[in-house]
Write an enzyme that holds these catalytic residues in place. Structure first.
Site, PDB file in Angstrom:
ATOM      1  N   GLY A  37     -26.908 -26.594 -11.130  1.00 22.97           N
ATOM      2  CA  GLY A  37     -27.828 -27.400 -10.512  1.00 22.97           C
ATOM      3  C   GLY A  37     -28.893 -26.613  -9.972  1.00 22.97           C
ATOM      4  O   GLY A  37     -28.612 -25.325  -9.709  1.00 22.97           O
ATOM      5  N   TYR A  74     -35.095 -49.558   9.975  1.00 27.37           N
ATOM      6  CA  TYR A  74     -33.674 -48.478  10.064  1.00 27.37           C
ATOM      7  C   TYR A  74     -34.016 -47.383  10.621  1.00 27.37           C
ATOM      8  O   TYR A  74     -34.968 -46.702  10.508  1.00 27.37           O
ATOM      9  CB  TYR A  74     -33.290 -48.562   8.383  1.00 27.37           C
ATOM     10  CG  TYR A  74     -31.962 -47.821   8.311  1.00 27.37           C
ATOM     11  CD1 TYR A  74     -30.713 -48.557   8.434  1.00 27.37           C
ATOM     12  CD2 TYR A  74     -32.096 -46.354   8.210  1.00 27.37           C
ATOM     13  CE1 TYR A  74     -29.488 -47.809   7.952  1.00 27.37           C
ATOM     14  CE2 TYR A  74     -30.968 -45.796   8.030  1.00 27.37           C
ATOM     15  CZ  TYR A  74     -29.470 -46.458   7.863  1.00 27.37           C
ATOM     16  OH  TYR A  74     -28.299 -45.873   7.586  1.00 27.37           O
ATOM     17  N   HIS A  99     -25.948 -31.861 -12.587  1.00 29.41           N
ATOM     18  CA  HIS A  99     -24.873 -32.658 -13.639  1.00 29.41           C
ATOM     19  C   HIS A  99     -23.975 -33.223 -12.896  1.00 29.41           C
ATOM     20  O   HIS A  99     -22.648 -33.200 -13.327  1.00 29.41           O
ATOM     21  CB  HIS A  99     -24.563 -31.281 -14.595  1.00 29.41           C
ATOM     22  CG  HIS A  99     -25.653 -30.872 -15.404  1.00 29.41           C
ATOM     23  ND1 HIS A  99     -25.590 -30.656 -16.732  1.00 29.41           N
ATOM     24  CD2 HIS A  99     -26.745 -29.987 -15.303  1.00 29.41           C
ATOM     25  CE1 HIS A  99     -26.543 -29.975 -17.156  1.00 29.41           C
ATOM     26  NE2 HIS A  99     -27.371 -29.755 -16.272  1.00 29.41           N
ATOM     27  N   HIS A 119     -28.581 -35.608 -20.915  1.00 24.94           N
ATOM     28  CA  HIS A 119     -28.711 -34.263 -19.948  1.00 24.94           C
ATOM     29  C   HIS A 119     -28.221 -34.735 -18.603  1.00 24.94           C
ATOM     30  O   HIS A 119     -27.129 -34.382 -18.397  1.00 24.94           O
ATOM     31  CB  HIS A 119     -30.245 -34.148 -19.886  1.00 24.94           C
ATOM     32  CG  HIS A 119     -30.519 -32.635 -19.293  1.00 24.94           C
ATOM     33  ND1 HIS A 119     -31.293 -31.708 -19.663  1.00 24.94           N
ATOM     34  CD2 HIS A 119     -29.598 -32.167 -18.538  1.00 24.94           C
ATOM     35  CE1 HIS A 119     -31.300 -30.764 -19.012  1.00 24.94           C
ATOM     36  NE2 HIS A 119     -30.279 -30.734 -17.980  1.00 24.94           N
ATOM     37  N   ASP A 135     -31.139 -49.874  -0.997  1.00 23.71           N
ATOM     38  CA  ASP A 135     -31.832 -49.096   0.101  1.00 23.71           C
ATOM     39  C   ASP A 135     -32.469 -48.214  -0.252  1.00 23.71           C
ATOM     40  O   ASP A 135     -33.158 -47.546   0.479  1.00 23.71           O
ATOM     41  CB  ASP A 135     -30.434 -48.789   0.907  1.00 23.71           C
ATOM     42  CG  ASP A 135     -30.045 -49.931   1.783  1.00 23.71           C
ATOM     43  OD1 ASP A 135     -30.622 -50.514   2.142  1.00 23.71           O
ATOM     44  OD2 ASP A 135     -28.576 -49.568   2.145  1.00 23.71           O
ATOM     45  N   ASP A 179     -34.824 -24.022 -15.707  1.00 21.10           N
ATOM     46  CA  ASP A 179     -35.509 -25.558 -15.629  1.00 21.10           C
ATOM     47  C   ASP A 179     -36.603 -25.248 -15.002  1.00 21.10           C
ATOM     48  O   ASP A 179     -37.366 -26.449 -14.531  1.00 21.10           O
ATOM     49  CB  ASP A 179     -34.589 -26.502 -14.940  1.00 21.10           C
ATOM     50  CG  ASP A 179     -33.139 -26.666 -15.775  1.00 21.10           C
ATOM     51  OD1 ASP A 179     -33.383 -27.053 -16.970  1.00 21.10           O
ATOM     52  OD2 ASP A 179     -31.952 -26.692 -15.172  1.00 21.10           O
ATOM     53  N   HIS A 239     -32.032 -30.758  -9.411  1.00 25.54           N
ATOM     54  CA  HIS A 239     -31.532 -31.151 -10.879  1.00 25.54           C
ATOM     55  C   HIS A 239     -29.942 -30.810 -10.450  1.00 25.54           C
ATOM     56  O   HIS A 239     -29.713 -29.728 -10.003  1.00 25.54           O
ATOM     57  CB  HIS A 239     -32.266 -30.240 -12.021  1.00 25.54           C
ATOM     58  CG  HIS A 239     -31.385 -30.559 -12.994  1.00 25.54           C
ATOM     59  ND1 HIS A 239     -31.039 -31.478 -13.759  1.00 25.54           N
ATOM     60  CD2 HIS A 239     -31.068 -29.657 -13.855  1.00 25.54           C
ATOM     61  CE1 HIS A 239     -30.566 -31.431 -14.804  1.00 25.54           C
ATOM     62  NE2 HIS A 239     -30.268 -30.123 -14.892  1.00 25.54           N
TER      63      HIS A 239
END
Lengths: 231, 231, 231, 231
Positions: free
Chosen positions: B27, B226, B96, B168, B119, B75, B94
């Site tokens: 990530g 909220y 996985h 992916h 939400d 990436d 990003h």
């Protein structure tokens, strides 16, 4: 004001995290002082890590903030409706716990498939109808409470301490804030078991009444013998 | 150079591990300084445990490294495309993560089945088309970004802060690095609930619009109520 | 009285939490002193966090409390029946662990699908019949034990150290309290694998006998060569 | 003797627990010194908590113990076969991790469904045939190794660093002990994603070759650009 209750409610909100029932700010717990006619609830959108008793908000049964510098949970009007209609309830927990919410999203009640369920809920955990368009635009959170109360028309809220709001998630209650959290944990575990049992047998049958009644009664009936005698 | 942003991006990358969204080096998070036209991103293949702000890499909007001694995430060109096409985005994540990736692998969008989803995402979380052979050989990571942007042709990236890249995994974004991580966590939880709801009812219906719109608006609309008022 | 056994049983009960097999008070472990004809068991409804050896309750094989100031687990009569009918058993564990309970609720035995199972259970983990109405009203917990014993009529409890009580959950046993907890952990893991394997292939076949027998024998047969030689 | 390798292998075995890949003693890691023609492996049935480098057992490529006071893992002959047939392998890990084992029990290969898989395995993770009756009785563990090697007849063990032994579980390998553990973790995560993707689409298609090849090559090809340049 209500300092002891604020501590209890703060602890109960933090317990949501320890039990793995919430991430981010996805849940709220409240507790009521019936004599004062006031309840204490989590502030809206505040992280559990930072939560202090002094952050808790005191609200009356009209939903008006009576004490506290923060906004109460946006779900406060739902708590108001439940406290007004369920007079024996002392605490309420709302979460988006994964497995209970999966049932709520599928708009499917949780059938009583085993004694774990029967120990805590006398029958299926019901699911409400979907809230209507006009109910949403008029007073969404209040009407969410009313839809729950409507669903309990012929059900005993004392024997079934929780419900699934269709397309939303679970609300649970108990004699105080911490017991409502415990019931939310039980519901989540029961929901996980049910999903797995249904996967193993899509035509699974409910537990026969002679077993489920026995389990509920040995914990909650007048001759209950589970646990220690209370002093 | 951009020391504060490096700290923020480093913290956000480490938060991926605390949230259970990544193992190993699966990530990356970046955050942008729009005025400078530069963004900060995780170095490629470096363990989160060892990550220090000084390891972060500064990249311009052509994808050129401007500062830092390490290679940026492989990436990086995908992040470049997203920052160029989504001008209000301040941070990108990003991962996985298991459940969101399960949907991406099944090349199936995540339908809006409940208020947890509503939400945070205004509608289904979309899935891209598969990237083509020529797109891969020419400029794989850049074209991954272009395929995402193409998918958002008629969608509002401000109201749907995430996407599944077919075969992916998820990319999420937000106003800064940490918010993009939060959105990645939300997406993962929403995906897990959806998998379980679909197992309970393979013909499950989406949440009606009058409920999903209400939930999105009470958090993100112009009259949002909220959370706490910002100072 | 039986101080060392109380410590062992207390430790074994606390191990249930460390292994993730119980929440709240959903489980109990006992251990027996065969010479004394007495066993030690968890008190009913007491939190594992607070459990001390001195809280343990000593019970004889009629189910009468011999020592201890607390009520024993409500499942005590089930333990009594198992100790009386399974003379080689030294410890018993009951849980409501999620995956094993999912099988129990589906009233489905756990077939031997792999060597993890075969290493520890010689054949399917059996499921009892549902307990009858009269059996419940007469002596529910004792008859739960009798239904288990009935199910083992032609089975070897020494080679299959656990069972699923239909609509309820697992009971496991071993040479002492801690080994029964280990068997409860093994059962839970084996059940989780089985649920997932069955999802991947609903018509899955059991592991052939020449492999399952080999695995059981290399751990438990007379020429076992797994582990270290005992001193 | 081989003190540094013993430390590495001990650390790698303990890492199995940190990664959540094993409970009890359900796994073993070894690492080889190719020059010496000796490998170091976990002792059989010893808890990971108590594991010290001095407990490690040194074995030669005939499977004979050369150093160490404990019995080596009962799977040692399987490791021997793999080291003999896969000369570039420096470390081997065997686990019974839940999701990979679920595939092994279903005797189903793990198809390449996404880039997480493609980043690490060039194609499906293969499953062996079931080992035969005579193979079990003659030399079970050695023949388990031979069945794995047979399965890799036309496959490249360097590009597919793991396998599922039918009805048993995964074996993974790498350039050293720790890398083999990492590959076991990757396999487990990939298996979990695959189970969920298959649930979402039972007719799911494999990732097209132009994407899977790209991912494998950018990490492992001759022009790999993932990670940092090695010094």
């Amino acid at each position: 004001m209500l300092e002891k209750l604020k501590e209890e409610v703060c602890d109960a909100n933090r317990e949501l995290v320890h039990c793995g029932l919430v991430v981010l700010t996805w849940g709220n717990v409240s507790g009521i002082d019936r004599e004062a006619g006031l309840f204490v609830i989590k502030p809206s959108g505040v992280s559990y890590d930072d939560l202090k008793p002094s952050d808790m908000v005191v609200v009356d049964l009209e939903g008006k903030v009576v004490n506290g510098s923060k906004r109460p949970s946006s779900d406060t009007p739902t708590h108001v409706e439940l406290y007004k209609s369920f007079p024996m309830v002392g605490g309420i927990t709302h979460t988006h716990s994964t497995n209970a919410t999966a049932f709520a999203q599928a708009r499917r009640e949780i059938p009583c498939l085993g004694t774990t369920h029967a120990d805590h809920f006398a029958g299926a955990v019901p699911v409400t109808r979907l809230i209507g368009d006009k109910e949403v635009s008029e007073a969404y959170e209040r009407n969410t409470g009313k839809v729950i109360v409507e669903r309990f028309g012929s059900l005993d809220y004392g024997a079934i301490p929780g419900v699934l709001v269709a397309g939303h998630g679970p609300f649970c209650w108990g004699k105080d804030a911490m017991e409502s959290v415990r019931n939310a944990l039980i519901l989540e575990r029961v929901a996980e078991m049910a999903i797995k049992s249904i996967a193993l047998d899509p035509n699974i049958q409910e537990l026969p009444g002679h077993i489920s009644n026995k389990h509920f009664d040995r914990k909650h009936g007048k001759d209950a013998y589970y646990g220690q005698e209370e002093d």
